[in-house]
Scaffold this active site. Sequence first.
Site, PDB file in Angstrom:
ATOM      1  N   THR A  24       0.826  -1.207   0.000  1.00  0.00           N
ATOM      2  CA  THR A  24       0.000   0.000   0.000  1.00  0.00           C
ATOM      3  C   THR A  24       0.859   1.255   0.000  1.00  0.00           C
ATOM      4  O   THR A  24       0.432   2.301  -0.503  1.00  0.00           O
ATOM      5  CB  THR A  24      -0.957   0.029   1.207  1.00  0.00           C
ATOM      6  N   GLN A 100       3.310 -12.106   1.481  1.00  0.00           N
ATOM      7  CA  GLN A 100       1.915 -12.364   1.139  1.00  0.00           C
ATOM      8  C   GLN A 100       1.525 -11.631  -0.144  1.00  0.00           C
ATOM      9  O   GLN A 100       0.507 -11.951  -0.750  1.00  0.00           O
ATOM     10  CB  GLN A 100       0.998 -11.882   2.264  1.00  0.00           C
ATOM     11  N   HIS A 118       1.669 -16.471  -1.474  1.00  0.00           N
ATOM     12  CA  HIS A 118       0.343 -16.545  -2.107  1.00  0.00           C
ATOM     13  C   HIS A 118       0.419 -16.465  -3.625  1.00  0.00           C
ATOM     14  O   HIS A 118      -0.597 -16.208  -4.280  1.00  0.00           O
ATOM     15  CB  HIS A 118      -0.566 -15.441  -1.561  1.00  0.00           C
ATOM     16  N   ASN A 212       4.288  -2.531  12.417  1.00  0.00           N
ATOM     17  CA  ASN A 212       2.969  -2.406  11.804  1.00  0.00           C
ATOM     18  C   ASN A 212       2.275  -1.203  12.434  1.00  0.00           C
ATOM     19  O   ASN A 212       2.498  -0.892  13.613  1.00  0.00           O
ATOM     20  CB  ASN A 212       2.139  -3.674  12.033  1.00  0.00           C
TER      21      ASN A 212
END
Length: 248
Positions: A24, A100, A118, A212
Site C-alpha cells: 500500500t 503475502q 500466495h 505495523n
Amino acid sequence: MDQLIDEIRQAQRITVLTGAGVSTASGIPDFRSSNGIWTEDGSREYYMSSDYFRHDPQDFWTKYKDIFQLKLLGSYHPNEVHRFLSNLETLGKEVTVITQNVDGLHQRAGSSKVIEYHGSLTTSTCPACGSIYDADYINSSQVPICERETCQTVLKPDIVLFGDAITEHDRAEAIIDKADLVLVLGTSLLVMPFNFLPEYAWTRKIPTALINREATPKDRLFHYVIHNDLIDVIQHFEDQIIKNQPLK
C-alpha cells in the site's frame, strides 16, 4: 527501535515476512478493504476460487482482472521498504523475503531471494501443458489462452486462489529455521496459515520483530514491537544501518 537496529546490524541471516502494508505504500490498494466485489460477504471466496475458475473461466478472468487491476500493475513501483530489504544484501547479509503480496515488487527492487507465499499476479500458467505467460500476454486479451496450437487452454493465474493448497509453508519454515532474526513488516497477521510463521519462529527461540501501524493478535510473539508508520520507521533504519556502513 535502537535495540532492533543493533539486532539487524548483528544478524547475518534475516528472514522478512511482508504483508499488504508494504504494497500500500506503493499505492497498491489493500484488496480486502477496497470497494466492489472484493468486499462483498462471500463473493470474493466464491469468484476468486479454483472451483469458480473451473466452472466459468471466462467470467472468472473478467472479475479477476477487475479486482486485481492487472492493467495498472506496471504503473506501481518499489518503495522505501522494498529498497531497504534489497540494500541489506549489499551489506553482505543473507536476506530472504517471504511475502503475502502478489505484485512482484520485491523482485523489482532487487531482492534475490523471495518466496511468494500466495503466488504472483505477474504470471499465469497453462493447466494443460505448463507453459508460463507474463503480464503483457495476460493483458493482451480479455481471456488469456495458451497460444500453443495443440493446447488452446484458458490460462490459470499463478496466485493462490481460494480452495488452492498453500505449497510454500514448509519451505518458509525451513528458511526461518536458519534465521538469526525474523522481521515482520506491514501485516495484521490475520490470514492463516501465514500467521503461523511468527509463532514458529517464537517456538524456535529466534529473535522476532514486528513493525505495523496497528496492533495485531500476534504481538505477544515478538521480542520487538513497533506500532508506527512503516515508511517512517524504515527510513530511519536506512539512515542508521545502510548509510552508516560500508558496502561489502
